[in-house]
Design a protein around this motif. Structure first.
Motif, PDB file in Angstrom:
ATOM      1  N   ASP A 167       0.827  -1.208   0.000  1.00 28.92           N
ATOM      2  CA  ASP A 167       0.000   0.000   0.000  1.00 28.92           C
ATOM      3  C   ASP A 167       0.861   1.258   0.000  1.00 28.92           C
ATOM      4  OD1 ASP A 167      -2.239  -1.549  -0.020  1.00 28.92           O
ATOM      5  OD2 ASP A 167      -2.914  -1.021   2.002  1.00 28.92           O
ATOM      6  N   ARG A 168       1.905   1.269   0.821  1.00 30.19           N
ATOM      7  CA  ARG A 168       2.750   2.468   0.904  1.00 30.19           C
ATOM      8  C   ARG A 168       3.433   2.751  -0.424  1.00 30.19           C
ATOM      9  NH1 ARG A 168       4.007   0.426   6.174  1.00 30.19           N
ATOM     10  NH2 ARG A 168       5.959  -0.504   5.428  1.00 30.19           N
ATOM     11  N   ILE A 169       3.918   1.721  -1.068  1.00 29.20           N
ATOM     12  CA  ILE A 169       4.590   1.913  -2.362  1.00 29.20           C
ATOM     13  C   ILE A 169       3.598   2.373  -3.421  1.00 29.20           C
ATOM     14  CG2 ILE A 169       5.849   0.750  -4.211  1.00 29.20           C
ATOM     15  CD1 ILE A 169       7.098  -1.049  -2.093  1.00 29.20           C
ATOM     16  N   THR A 170       2.393   1.778  -3.414  1.00 33.21           N
ATOM     17  CA  THR A 170       1.375   2.162  -4.392  1.00 33.21           C
ATOM     18  C   THR A 170       0.945   3.610  -4.215  1.00 33.21           C
ATOM     19  OG1 THR A 170       0.546  -0.116  -4.496  1.00 33.21           O
ATOM     20  CG2 THR A 170      -0.918   1.621  -5.290  1.00 33.21           C
ATOM     21  N   VAL A 171       0.758   4.023  -2.967  1.00 33.50           N
ATOM     22  CA  VAL A 171       0.377   5.414  -2.699  1.00 33.50           C
ATOM     23  C   VAL A 171       1.470   6.366  -3.180  1.00 33.50           C
ATOM     24  CG1 VAL A 171      -0.003   7.100  -0.856  1.00 33.50           C
ATOM     25  CG2 VAL A 171      -1.192   4.898  -0.797  1.00 33.50           C
ATOM     26  N   LEU A 172       2.726   6.024  -2.912  1.00 32.33           N
ATOM     27  CA  LEU A 172       3.837   6.872  -3.357  1.00 32.33           C
ATOM     28  C   LEU A 172       3.862   6.967  -4.876  1.00 32.33           C
ATOM     29  CD1 LEU A 172       6.439   8.447  -2.788  1.00 32.33           C
ATOM     30  CD2 LEU A 172       7.673   6.265  -2.787  1.00 32.33           C
ATOM     31  N   TRP A 173       3.692   5.826  -5.569  1.00 31.03           N
ATOM     32  CA  TRP A 173       3.691   5.838  -7.033  1.00 31.03           C
ATOM     33  C   TRP A 173       2.530   6.670  -7.570  1.00 31.03           C
ATOM     34  CZ3 TRP A 173      -0.201   3.955 -10.236  1.00 31.03           C
ATOM     35  CH2 TRP A 173       0.111   3.947 -11.605  1.00 31.03           C
ATOM     36  N   ALA A 174       1.324   6.448  -7.035  1.00 34.75           N
ATOM     37  CA  ALA A 174       0.147   7.160  -7.541  1.00 34.75           C
ATOM     38  C   ALA A 174       0.276   8.657  -7.310  1.00 34.75           C
ATOM     39  CB  ALA A 174      -1.113   6.620  -6.851  1.00 34.75           C
ATOM     40  N   HIS A 175       0.759   9.037  -6.130  1.00 38.38           N
ATOM     41  CA  HIS A 175       0.965  10.453  -5.825  1.00 38.38           C
ATOM     42  C   HIS A 175       1.980  11.056  -6.789  1.00 38.38           C
ATOM     43  CE1 HIS A 175       2.092  14.045  -3.523  1.00 38.38           C
ATOM     44  NE2 HIS A 175       0.954  13.897  -2.855  1.00 38.38           N
ATOM     45  N   SER A 176       3.044  10.316  -7.054  1.00 39.72           N
ATOM     46  CA  SER A 176       4.096  10.817  -7.949  1.00 39.72           C
ATOM     47  C   SER A 176       3.586  10.991  -9.376  1.00 39.72           C
ATOM     48  CB  SER A 176       5.290   9.858  -7.936  1.00 39.72           C
ATOM     49  OG  SER A 176       5.851   9.751  -6.649  1.00 39.72           O
ATOM     50  N   VAL A 177       2.766  10.046  -9.861  1.00 36.28           N
ATOM     51  CA  VAL A 177       2.218  10.147 -11.208  1.00 36.28           C
ATOM     52  C   VAL A 177       1.407  11.423 -11.369  1.00 36.28           C
ATOM     53  CG1 VAL A 177       0.540   9.149 -12.811  1.00 36.28           C
ATOM     54  CG2 VAL A 177       2.239   7.687 -11.723  1.00 36.28           C
ATOM     55  N   LEU A 178       0.522  11.695 -10.423  1.00 35.10           N
ATOM     56  CA  LEU A 178      -0.306  12.895 -10.522  1.00 35.10           C
ATOM     57  C   LEU A 178       0.542  14.159 -10.469  1.00 35.10           C
ATOM     58  CD1 LEU A 178      -3.383  11.944  -8.299  1.00 35.10           C
ATOM     59  CD2 LEU A 178      -3.228  11.928 -10.785  1.00 35.10           C
ATOM     60  N   ARG A 179       1.506  14.187  -9.569  1.00 37.00           N
ATOM     61  CA  ARG A 179       2.344  15.372  -9.439  1.00 37.00           C
ATOM     62  C   ARG A 179       3.204  15.602 -10.681  1.00 37.00           C
ATOM     63  NH1 ARG A 179       1.279  19.359  -6.859  1.00 37.00           N
ATOM     64  NH2 ARG A 179       3.428  19.865  -6.322  1.00 37.00           N
ATOM     65  N   VAL A 180       3.755  14.528 -11.226  1.00 44.02           N
ATOM     66  CA  VAL A 180       4.600  14.663 -12.419  1.00 44.02           C
ATOM     67  C   VAL A 180       3.798  15.183 -13.595  1.00 44.02           C
ATOM     68  CG1 VAL A 180       5.820  13.311 -14.170  1.00 44.02           C
ATOM     69  CG2 VAL A 180       6.375  13.011 -11.768  1.00 44.02           C
ATOM     70  N   PHE A 181       2.545  14.756 -13.721  1.00 45.01           N
ATOM     71  CA  PHE A 181       1.700  15.248 -14.810  1.00 45.01           C
ATOM     72  C   PHE A 181       1.113  16.623 -14.525  1.00 45.01           C
ATOM     73  CE2 PHE A 181       1.311  10.702 -16.238  1.00 45.01           C
ATOM     74  CZ  PHE A 181       1.860  10.909 -17.489  1.00 45.01           C
ATOM     75  N   GLY A 182       1.495  17.221 -13.403  1.00 46.24           N
ATOM     76  CA  GLY A 182       1.131  18.609 -13.144  1.00 46.24           C
ATOM     77  C   GLY A 182      -0.088  18.816 -12.283  1.00 46.24           C
ATOM     78  N   LEU A 183      -0.580  17.786 -11.594  1.00 45.52           N
ATOM     79  CA  LEU A 183      -1.780  17.917 -10.782  1.00 45.52           C
ATOM     80  C   LEU A 183      -1.433  18.012  -9.299  1.00 45.52           C
ATOM     81  CD1 LEU A 183      -2.705  16.101 -13.429  1.00 45.52           C
ATOM     82  CD2 LEU A 183      -4.817  15.917 -12.103  1.00 45.52           C
TER      83      LEU A 183
END
Length: 332
Positions: free
Chosen positions: A58-74
């Protein structure tokens, strides 16, 4: 195209509008150069995550999902109470997470709060490389165009829930532009009833800097993935707002239609519940076919990833199938 897959006249020009600032081309290209490899890395590592304990995964998935949104500018805004993290060595109780569906961004948006097993169309399983990775990563598959396959799909989801998994699904069956929500298919709720697990409604909204809903993330009509990606990375000031709504306890309902109705009403919100279905629906989704909870005004939905043709993407409209073809009937 299957007769079960409805269509709609929505287009990116009409629905995918953004009232905020625009990002410079160089910055947008930079977002793509970082964001796309990040998404692919997540797909490649998913089978390895399945070998880890639930809490670490869960911790790794949350980090990945958060990073994806931030990298795409959200930016990310969570409204409501986040679920308690799962403890090491404990899988936790099963839960069905249901949300409205607007974009391919909805999957990482949900992942920032509810790391879950996703439901996808069965065609994904046969894709080179990605199909194998999805299957090994715990994705659940549904054959959308075969009525006889529906009870088996419900049993598969129910078994995952019973085993303690969170399963996330977009029960509208198609994405909408975000101004309104579509009908909720009810078959997936039968799986929650059979497993005796709660349902957690979630509302996803993409906002411009002025606080108004933005259509830039919407994956609509004759959209293509590359066009949608470019629209997202060039839209400045986007915020992904994830509203975590109170859970619907197991046992409150014995009928899947009533359960689907309560979940949809929660996702719509009190103010919108009386006017549901007045908006214009658009394309591409992951969901579960089955009986539908009708909107106040009958609507149509787009069924493809490009130009109303059968899509090769995981985001595609699901079938609307009569409730009688679903799993074991519940009491009315």
């Amino acid at each position: 195209m299957s007769a079960w897959l409805p269509t709609a006249p929505c287009t990116p020009h009409d629905c995918a509008t953004h009232s905020g600032p625009r990002t410079r081309v160089a910055a947008a290209v930079g977002r793509l150069l970082v964001g796309i490899p990040l998404v692919l890395a997540g797909a490649l590592l998913t089978p390895l995550l399945a070998l880890l304990g639930a809490a670490v995964r869960d911790r790794i998935t949350v980090l990945w999902a958060h990073s994806v949104l931030r990298v795409f500018g959200l930016r990310i805004r969570v409204v409501g109470q986040r679920p308690a993290p799962r403890r090491p060595g404990h899988a936790g109780g099963g839960m069905l997470v249901v949300a409205n569906h607007i974009s391919w961004l909805d999957i990482p948006a949900l992942g920032t709060v509810f790391p879950s097993r996703m439901l996808a169309k069965s065609e994904i399983r046969s894709w080179p490389v990605m199909g194998v990775l999805a299957a090994r990563g715990g994705t659940l598959f549904v054959e959308r165009e075969r009525l006889r396959a529906l009870p088996g799909a419900v049993r598969t989801v129910s078994a995952a829930l019973t085993a303690g998994s969170r399963v996330a699904v977009f029960p509208e069956g198609c994405t909408w532009c975000g101004q309104d929500q579509g009908r909720f298919t009810s078959a997936v709720f039968q799986a929650a009833l059979d497993a005796g697990v709660p349902v957690r409604p979630v509302r996803i909204t993409y906002r411009a800097p002025d606080g108004q809903a933005s259509g830039a993330p919407a994956f609509v009509g004759n959209d293509t993935l590359h066009a949608s990606l470019w629209r997202v990375v060039t839209a400045g000031g986007l915020t992904a707002e994830i509203t975590v709504l109170p859970p619907i306890p197991a046992g409150r309902h014995t009928d899947r239609r009533a359960l689907a109705h309560e979940a949809r009403t929660a996702v719509l919100g009190t103010a919108a519940a009386g006017t549901a279905g007045s908006g214009t629906p658009v394309a591409h989704a992951v969901g579960m076919p089955g009986a539908v909870v009708r909107a106040a005004v009958p609507q149509t939905t787009v069924a493809s990833d490009s130009a109303n043709r059968p899509a090769s993407s995981v985001h595609q409209c699901d079938n609307s199938i009569p409730a009688s073809a679903s799993s074991v009937r519940t009491r009315s």
